[in-house]
Scaffold this active site. Structure first.
Site, PDB file in Angstrom:
ATOM      1  N   GLY A   1       0.818  -1.217   0.000  1.00  0.00           N
ATOM      2  CA  GLY A   1       0.000   0.000   0.000  1.00  0.00           C
ATOM      3  C   GLY A   1       0.844   1.257   0.000  1.00  0.00           C
TER       4      GLY A   1
ATOM      5  CB  SER B   1       0.675  -2.031  10.537  1.00  0.00           C
ATOM      6  OG  SER B   1       0.708  -2.766   9.352  1.00  0.00           O
TER       7      SER B   1
ATOM      8  CB  CYS C   1      -2.629   8.054   9.637  1.00  0.00           C
ATOM      9  SG  CYS C   1      -1.917   6.827   8.532  1.00  0.00           S
TER      10      CYS C   1
HETATM   11  P1  NAI Z   1      -3.075   0.407   2.445  1.00  0.00           P
HETATM   12  O1  NAI Z   1      -4.488   0.071   2.648  1.00  0.00           O
HETATM   13  O2  NAI Z   1      -2.674   1.374   1.389  1.00  0.00           O
HETATM   14  O3  NAI Z   1      -2.234  -0.919   2.168  1.00  0.00           O
HETATM   15  C1  NAI Z   1      -2.358  -2.077   2.909  1.00  0.00           C
HETATM   16  C2  NAI Z   1      -2.202  -3.272   1.973  1.00  0.00           C
HETATM   17  O4  NAI Z   1      -2.158  -4.459   2.762  1.00  0.00           O
HETATM   18  C3  NAI Z   1      -3.364  -3.452   0.999  1.00  0.00           C
HETATM   19  O5  NAI Z   1      -2.870  -3.446  -0.324  1.00  0.00           O
HETATM   20  C4  NAI Z   1      -3.975  -4.808   1.383  1.00  0.00           C
HETATM   21  O6  NAI Z   1      -4.425  -5.546   0.263  1.00  0.00           O
HETATM   22  C5  NAI Z   1      -2.814  -5.490   2.041  1.00  0.00           C
HETATM   23  N1  NAI Z   1      -3.196  -6.561   2.964  1.00  0.00           N
HETATM   24  C6  NAI Z   1      -4.052  -6.482   4.012  1.00  0.00           C
HETATM   25  N2  NAI Z   1      -4.123  -7.670   4.641  1.00  0.00           N
HETATM   26  C7  NAI Z   1      -3.290  -8.505   3.992  1.00  0.00           C
HETATM   27  C8  NAI Z   1      -2.935  -9.850   4.178  1.00  0.00           C
HETATM   28  N3  NAI Z   1      -3.424 -10.561   5.188  1.00  0.00           N
HETATM   29  N4  NAI Z   1      -2.065 -10.398   3.308  1.00  0.00           N
HETATM   30  C9  NAI Z   1      -1.570  -9.676   2.287  1.00  0.00           C
HETATM   31  N5  NAI Z   1      -1.851  -8.402   2.065  1.00  0.00           N
HETATM   32  C10 NAI Z   1      -2.716  -7.813   2.912  1.00  0.00           C
HETATM   33  O7  NAI Z   1      -2.540   0.922   3.883  1.00  0.00           O
HETATM   34  P2  NAI Z   1      -1.336   1.926   4.154  1.00  0.00           P
HETATM   35  O8  NAI Z   1      -1.799   3.318   4.005  1.00  0.00           O
HETATM   36  O9  NAI Z   1      -0.131   1.474   3.429  1.00  0.00           O
HETATM   37  O10 NAI Z   1      -1.123   1.690   5.709  1.00  0.00           O
HETATM   38  C11 NAI Z   1      -0.547   0.521   6.228  1.00  0.00           C
HETATM   39  C12 NAI Z   1      -0.222   0.733   7.680  1.00  0.00           C
HETATM   40  O11 NAI Z   1       0.755   1.769   7.819  1.00  0.00           O
HETATM   41  C13 NAI Z   1      -1.400   1.163   8.526  1.00  0.00           C
HETATM   42  O12 NAI Z   1      -1.284   0.569   9.793  1.00  0.00           O
HETATM   43  C14 NAI Z   1      -1.219   2.656   8.631  1.00  0.00           C
HETATM   44  O13 NAI Z   1      -1.766   3.159   9.810  1.00  0.00           O
HETATM   45  C15 NAI Z   1       0.281   2.792   8.664  1.00  0.00           C
HETATM   46  N6  NAI Z   1       0.792   4.062   8.183  1.00  0.00           N
HETATM   47  C16 NAI Z   1       0.242   4.670   7.081  1.00  0.00           C
HETATM   48  C17 NAI Z   1       0.745   5.856   6.613  1.00  0.00           C
HETATM   49  C18 NAI Z   1       0.147   6.528   5.440  1.00  0.00           C
HETATM   50  O14 NAI Z   1       0.492   7.680   5.185  1.00  0.00           O
HETATM   51  N7  NAI Z   1      -0.718   5.896   4.677  1.00  0.00           N
HETATM   52  C19 NAI Z   1       1.890   6.504   7.268  1.00  0.00           C
HETATM   53  C20 NAI Z   1       2.428   5.780   8.359  1.00  0.00           C
HETATM   54  C21 NAI Z   1       1.866   4.611   8.805  1.00  0.00           C
END
Ligand code: NAI
Length: 476
Positions: free
Chosen positions: A13, A130, A276
């Site tokens: 992601g 995460s 977030c």
């Molecule tokens: P996102 O939703 O863009 O990406 C997460 C990915 O994980 C998705 O592509 C999903 O298909 C995949 N996924 C989920 N469960 C899975 C599994 N069991 N097996 C394989 N793939 C799986 O989320 P994002 O934005 O990347 O955030 C991820 C984490 O990082 C969250 O906890 C968020 O709070 C944290 N975070 C996010 C930031 C941001 O700016 N977006 C910044 C800092 C931390």
């Protein structure tokens, strides 16, 4: 010492993709494989058009992909051969059951731990990237331990990600700090050293901070809570400004010159968004309540409540300024992403504002330089595209025939220098033509000179349409 030659990251992601791309760029000696169960996303990472937009990202992916950076849906082999595994899957707010609407849903993190335990037949370092509630690492350890194959052991580290969307590549390349939380044991220390070695490829030692796991987990929640709190604070002041004739830009400048406070994150606006802040603060509130710290919970809840208030206030002000009715009026929304330089609309204040205007019966013409049409339609799914929304790829088309422009995202091309030809927009609009600047980025006196009625955040607007003090330049 534990040698790290192969890294696997679960979750392709906004975090997993950019983080691993920079990791691959900076560590040519390490093979990085990003896995995800979402096939479409992986295909996009392997295509010409990446699934997310971040300045500078495409170049890095093109440089490393196929060399030491791989994207795959085939999770088991990538996990098996990795020395270190990042978990960077989403951790959304729970939508049902215990903690509904507030607690973080760790089902994706848990399923990663189960999969790792099921497929791996040698010891690994598992890194929680995460954002998770405090003590989540303990749950991961529990799940791993209960399912571990004989002779295999795991070290679980906390390594929260501090990148901000829109500046992810720069934030990853020059981080303010890297936190690594782990166990105090000899094995724990070894694991911390191994991850630290990875970062040392490009991050100086003084920026890599080792700490206990719970501090590391909580630091991420606390950092986001503080950041959002600063914006909610200046937004609270913006309401006072509007009611009194003070100008929030002047007040913010005055506050920011205090060296104890500093100038950053003091920009009043329509409200903060993104995936977030809200979920992490809700999570902090939930944790505090669970620990019987009701005053702490109420304190942080207020940061969210203030943001809701700000978004609603802006929507109401649009309606009030346009003679208390926008039914059947055409309004252009400039910017739909939650901030500039990203195509991400998660929790975007633009969604809130758009819904408010639609509920009042307006017809919206939406333009954003990076957000896909399908995403906007998804975010406003309960409204019919034919009758109440049209989405444009050209800002002048969006503005044509409307009564008002509403700026919801601070895209550079909208800004102070008036990159767009606002005279041209004005000429094509119905009169009186309004501008509502939800980001305080436009040159309000230049717009007033063109003839626009300008309203912005944190500055008193005119007393009525007859009052030529519209741009608010004279205050009271
Ligand atoms: P996102 O939703 O863009 O990406 C997460 C990915 O994980 C998705 O592509 C999903 O298909 C995949 N996924 C989920 N469960 C899975 C599994 N069991 N097996 C394989 N793939 C799986 O989320 P994002 O934005 O990347 O955030 C991820 C984490 O990082 C969250 O906890 C968020 O709070 C944290 N975070 C996010 C930031 C941001 O700016 N977006 C910044 C800092 C931390």
């Amino acid at each position: 010492e534990i040698p790290i030659r192969k890294i696997c990251c679960i979750g392709a992601g906004y975090v997993g993709g950019p983080t691993c791309s920079v990791l691959a760029l900076k560590c040519p000696d390490i093979q990085v494989t990003v896995v995800d169960r979402n096939e479409l996303r992986i295909n996009q990472w392997n295509s010409e058009k990446l699934p997310i937009y971040e300045p500078g990202l495409e170049e890095i992916v093109k440089q490393c992909r196929g060399k030491n950076l791989f994207f795959s849906t085939d999770m088991a082999p990538a996990l098996k051969e990795a020395d270190l595994i990042f978990i960077s899957v989403n951790t959304p707010t729970k939508t049902f059951g215990l903690g509904k609407g507030r607690a973080a849903d760790l089902k994706f993190v848990e399923s990663c731990a189960r999969l790792i335990a099921e497929v791996c037949d040698r010891s690994k370092i598992v890194v929680e990237k995460s954002t998770v509630p405090v003590r989540s690492a303990a749950s991961i350890v529990n799940v791993l331990k209960a399912n571990t194959k004989p002779g295999v052991s795991y070290q679980v580290l906390s390594n929260p990600e501090f990148l901000a969307e829109g500046t992810a590549v720069n934030d990853l390349t020059n981080p303010d700090r890297v936190l690594i939380g782990g166990e105090e044991s000899e094995e724990g220390k070894k694991a911390i050293r191994a991850l630290s070695w990875v970062y040392r490829h490009w991050v100086s030692a003084d920026k890599i901070i080792e700490m206990n796991t719970w501090s590391s987990e909580l630091s991420k929640l606390a950092a986001n809570a503080f950041l959002a709190q600063r914006i909610s604070s200046i937004n609270a002041i913006s309401a006072v400004c509007e009611a009194t004739g003070a100008d929030v830009s002047e007040v913010a400048k005055a506050i920011g010159l205090d060296s104890r406070l500093g100038p950053k994150f003091l920009q009043a606006s329509v409200g903060w968004g993104g995936s977030c802040f809200q979920k992490d603060i809700l999570n902090l509130v939930y944790i505090s309540e669970s620990l019987n710290l009701t005053s702490v919970a109420a304190y942080w809840q207020q940061v969210i409540d203030m943001n809701e208030y700000q978004k609603s206030r802006f929507g109401e002000r649009i309606v009030q300024s346009m003679f208390n009715t926008i039914t059947d009026k055409h309004i252009a929304i400039l910017g739909f992403a939650f901030k500039k330089n990203t195509g991400d609309t998660r929790e975007s204040p633009a969604i809130h504002v758009a819904k408010h205007l639609l509920e009042e019966g307006a017809f919206l013409h939406i333009f954003d330089p990076k957000v896909e049409k399908a995403q906007i339609l998804l975010d406003l799914a309960q409204w019919d595209e034919e009758s109440s929304i049209s989405i444009h790829t050209d800002p002048y088309e969006a503005a044509k025939g409307t009564h008002a422009l509403v700026v919801c995202t601070e895209w550079d091309q909208f800004t102070v220098t008036l990159t767009y030809d606002y005279q041209r927009m004005y000429d094509s609009m119905l009169k009186p033509a309004f501008v509502f600047d939800g980001r305080k980025i436009l040159d309000h006196s230049a717009l007033a000179k063109i003839g626009f009625h300008v309203e912005t955040i944190g500055k008193r607007h005119g007393q009525g349409f007859q009052d030529h003090n519209w741009a608010g330049t004279n205050g009271i």
